[in-house]
Design a protein around this motif. Structure first.
Motif, PDB file in Angstrom:
ATOM      1  N   ARG A  14       0.756  -1.383   0.045  1.00 18.06           N
ATOM      2  CA  ARG A  14      -0.035  -0.029  -0.023  1.00 18.06           C
ATOM      3  C   ARG A  14       1.021   1.457   0.081  1.00 18.06           C
ATOM      4  O   ARG A  14       1.829   1.388   0.605  1.00 18.06           O
ATOM      5  CB  ARG A  14      -0.955   0.079   1.259  1.00 18.06           C
ATOM      6  CG  ARG A  14      -2.116  -1.160   1.229  1.00 18.06           C
ATOM      7  CD  ARG A  14      -2.730  -1.014   2.618  1.00 18.06           C
ATOM      8  NE  ARG A  14      -3.733  -1.954   2.619  1.00 18.06           N
ATOM      9  CZ  ARG A  14      -4.495  -1.988   3.643  1.00 18.06           C
ATOM     10  NH1 ARG A  14      -4.432  -1.299   4.623  1.00 18.06           N
ATOM     11  NH2 ARG A  14      -5.438  -3.036   3.664  1.00 18.06           N
ATOM     12  N   SER A  18      -5.640   3.217   3.923  1.00 14.63           N
ATOM     13  CA  SER A  18      -7.099   3.084   2.817  1.00 14.63           C
ATOM     14  C   SER A  18      -7.821   4.441   2.931  1.00 14.63           C
ATOM     15  O   SER A  18      -8.480   4.612   1.645  1.00 14.63           O
ATOM     16  CB  SER A  18      -7.873   2.031   3.482  1.00 14.63           C
ATOM     17  OG  SER A  18      -8.139   2.208   4.585  1.00 14.63           O
ATOM     18  N   HIS A  19      -8.214   5.043   3.984  1.00 13.60           N
ATOM     19  CA  HIS A  19      -9.084   6.192   4.016  1.00 13.60           C
ATOM     20  C   HIS A  19      -8.504   7.326   3.196  1.00 13.60           C
ATOM     21  O   HIS A  19      -9.218   8.145   2.535  1.00 13.60           O
ATOM     22  CB  HIS A  19      -9.641   6.707   5.357  1.00 13.60           C
ATOM     23  CG  HIS A  19      -8.412   7.133   6.088  1.00 13.60           C
ATOM     24  ND1 HIS A  19      -7.316   6.397   6.899  1.00 13.60           N
ATOM     25  CD2 HIS A  19      -7.898   8.519   6.291  1.00 13.60           C
ATOM     26  CE1 HIS A  19      -6.341   7.265   7.405  1.00 13.60           C
ATOM     27  NE2 HIS A  19      -6.976   8.646   7.090  1.00 13.60           N
ATOM     28  N   ARG A  22      -8.813   6.389  -0.720  1.00 14.88           N
ATOM     29  CA  ARG A  22     -10.102   6.235  -1.190  1.00 14.88           C
ATOM     30  C   ARG A  22     -10.632   7.794  -1.594  1.00 14.88           C
ATOM     31  O   ARG A  22     -11.322   7.972  -2.586  1.00 14.88           O
ATOM     32  CB  ARG A  22     -11.123   6.048  -0.171  1.00 14.88           C
ATOM     33  CG  ARG A  22     -11.426   4.401   0.287  1.00 14.88           C
ATOM     34  CD  ARG A  22     -12.660   4.442   0.946  1.00 14.88           C
ATOM     35  NE  ARG A  22     -12.340   4.566   2.463  1.00 14.88           N
ATOM     36  CZ  ARG A  22     -12.069   3.925   3.092  1.00 14.88           C
ATOM     37  NH1 ARG A  22     -11.470   2.545   3.067  1.00 14.88           N
ATOM     38  NH2 ARG A  22     -11.892   4.368   4.616  1.00 14.88           N
ATOM     39  N   ARG A  23      -9.641   8.821  -1.366  1.00 12.45           N
ATOM     40  CA  ARG A  23      -9.995  10.035  -1.562  1.00 12.45           C
ATOM     41  C   ARG A  23      -9.020  10.530  -2.763  1.00 12.45           C
ATOM     42  O   ARG A  23      -9.483  11.029  -3.556  1.00 12.45           O
ATOM     43  CB  ARG A  23      -9.665  11.203  -0.507  1.00 12.45           C
ATOM     44  CG  ARG A  23     -10.722  11.101   0.337  1.00 12.45           C
ATOM     45  CD  ARG A  23     -10.363  12.226   1.639  1.00 12.45           C
ATOM     46  NE  ARG A  23     -11.603  12.717   2.255  1.00 12.45           N
ATOM     47  CZ  ARG A  23     -12.672  13.586   2.020  1.00 12.45           C
ATOM     48  NH1 ARG A  23     -12.334  14.279   0.989  1.00 12.45           N
ATOM     49  NH2 ARG A  23     -13.402  13.802   2.627  1.00 12.45           N
ATOM     50  N   ASP A  26      -4.665   5.398  -4.560  1.00 10.77           N
ATOM     51  CA  ASP A  26      -3.361   4.533  -3.953  1.00 10.77           C
ATOM     52  C   ASP A  26      -1.959   5.233  -4.562  1.00 10.77           C
ATOM     53  O   ASP A  26      -1.357   4.814  -5.294  1.00 10.77           O
ATOM     54  CB  ASP A  26      -3.294   3.004  -4.313  1.00 10.77           C
ATOM     55  CG  ASP A  26      -2.551   2.226  -3.475  1.00 10.77           C
ATOM     56  OD1 ASP A  26      -2.024   2.897  -2.419  1.00 10.77           O
ATOM     57  OD2 ASP A  26      -2.156   1.013  -3.723  1.00 10.77           O
ATOM     58  N   ASP A  38     -10.192  12.857   6.728  1.00 10.31           N
ATOM     59  CA  ASP A  38     -11.080  12.012   7.577  1.00 10.31           C
ATOM     60  C   ASP A  38     -10.845  11.628   8.914  1.00 10.31           C
ATOM     61  O   ASP A  38     -11.030  10.130   9.136  1.00 10.31           O
ATOM     62  CB  ASP A  38     -11.227  10.905   6.328  1.00 10.31           C
ATOM     63  CG  ASP A  38     -11.965  11.048   5.082  1.00 10.31           C
ATOM     64  OD1 ASP A  38     -13.120  11.656   5.312  1.00 10.31           O
ATOM     65  OD2 ASP A  38     -11.520  10.770   4.066  1.00 10.31           O
TER      66      ASP A  38
END
Length: 337
Positions: A14, A18-19, A22-23, A26, A38
């Motif tokens: 990664r 992950s949050h 999402r915006r 990656d 977030d």
């Protein structure tokens, strides 16, 4: 013997959390983005606020400003806790050296009695104004929504306590560390007619429920009048009488105001650009608080500059109006609303 050195390209599974992905997708994110985006809790609360049961703990409805995404706001300084504390630590080291220099040579204590009295009446009471600003920024942090905007609020709250302490240190240098100047400043804040308008406005901010309106009142209007008027123009006017010590001892406040104005302007411009309704409401708040605080500061301008006070305040007010217009807060729009 032959040694072969080879490099391996290890690709991370990664690139970021992950949050964030999402915006932004990656891809690697900045520390500011990872510490900001977030981070606001949105679910799994155990109870509603007992003092306001019709609201959630973190509720977007605490302000009339509406945003499709509260993480649209960005701090142009990219302050998160680590960067903020390191920046302020460096600035504090510089300010401490300036205070030590002035104290060692008794620059303020050597000023004439009339100059020291003027500083006690005009500058030292600002420590109480700064405490009020700390309360207001703490309120905005507590009731605001979204880490992108609440995070800078708590930084600003801590800054205001630091500035109040710097003003207190100026007072202590005036009286040789007896505390007499601080007592005189408190008495002026509570009793001098020139301060009562601003003190009344600060207390009205304490009971302003909409945190975004409070942000406009404190950070744009009140600071936009008080800082250029007193920390800059008044301090510079006392330059010759204090051996330029006062300008040196208030340098942090002026640097801080210029730096913080970048964040204030970016935040207001983003909110005004979100919708015409936001722009009209912000302009209405600005028009109301500009008129109230300009009238409140008028006696202070006279106290600080004598007969020239009205002209100096008019210049500061014009600069503030021009700044608001650049942000999309038209006075005509505010009055029409």
């Amino acid at each position: 013997m032959q040694v072969d050195i080879k490099t391996s390209d290890i690709r991370p599974i990664r690139q970021t959390f992950s949050h964030i992905a999402r915006r932004l997708g990656d891809k690697p994110a900045s520390r500011y983005q990872e510490a900001t985006l977030d981070m606001q809790p949105t679910a799994n609360f155990h109870y509603r606020p007992l003092w306001q049961p019709e609201r959630e703990l973190y509720d977007k409805r605490r302000t009339a400003i509406a945003m499709a995404d509260w993480y649209t706001f960005k701090d142009p300084r990219h302050y998160y806790y680590g960067v903020y504390t390191m920046t302020r630590a460096r600035q504090q080291e510089g300010a401490d050296r300036q205070f030590e220099f002035a104290d060692k040579r008794g620059l303020l204590a050597a000023a004439g009695p009339s100059v020291r009295e003027a500083l006690e009446q005009v500058l030292v009471p600002l420590r109480h104004y700064e405490w009020g600003a700390n309360m207001n920024m703490s309120y905005c942090c507590g009731y605001g929504y979204g880490t992108a905007i609440t995070q800078p609020f708590i930084f600003a709250a801590m800054d205001r306590l630091g500035i109040a302490q710097y003003v207190s240190r100026v007072g202590l240098q005036l009286d040789g560390n007896t505390g007499a100047a601080l007592d005189a400043g408190k008495k002026a804040w509570l009793e001098h007619p020139a301060w009562q308008g601003l003190r009344r406005s600060v207390e009205q901010m304490f009971v302003t429920a909409d945190w975004f309106e409070l942000f406009v009142a404190q950070c744009l209007v009140a600071d936009g009048l008080v800082y250029p008027l007193l920390y800059r123009r008044f301090a510079n006017a006392q330059g010759a009488a204090t051996g330029h010590a006062l300008a040196m001892l208030t340098e942090f406040q002026n640097e801080w105001f210029d730096e913080t104005a970048r964040w204030v302007d970016a935040t207001l411009k983003t909110a005004a650009g979100e919708s015409p309704a936001n722009a009209a409401l912000l302009a209405q708040w600005y028009a109301h608080w500009r008129d109230e605080l300009a009238a409140a500061v008028e006696p202070l301008a006279a106290l600080a500059f004598g007969a020239a006070g009205a002209d100096v305040l008019a210049e500061v007010r014009a600069e503030l109006d021009a700044r608001a217009a650049r942000l999309g807060l038209s006075l005509d729009l505010g009055l029409a609303a």
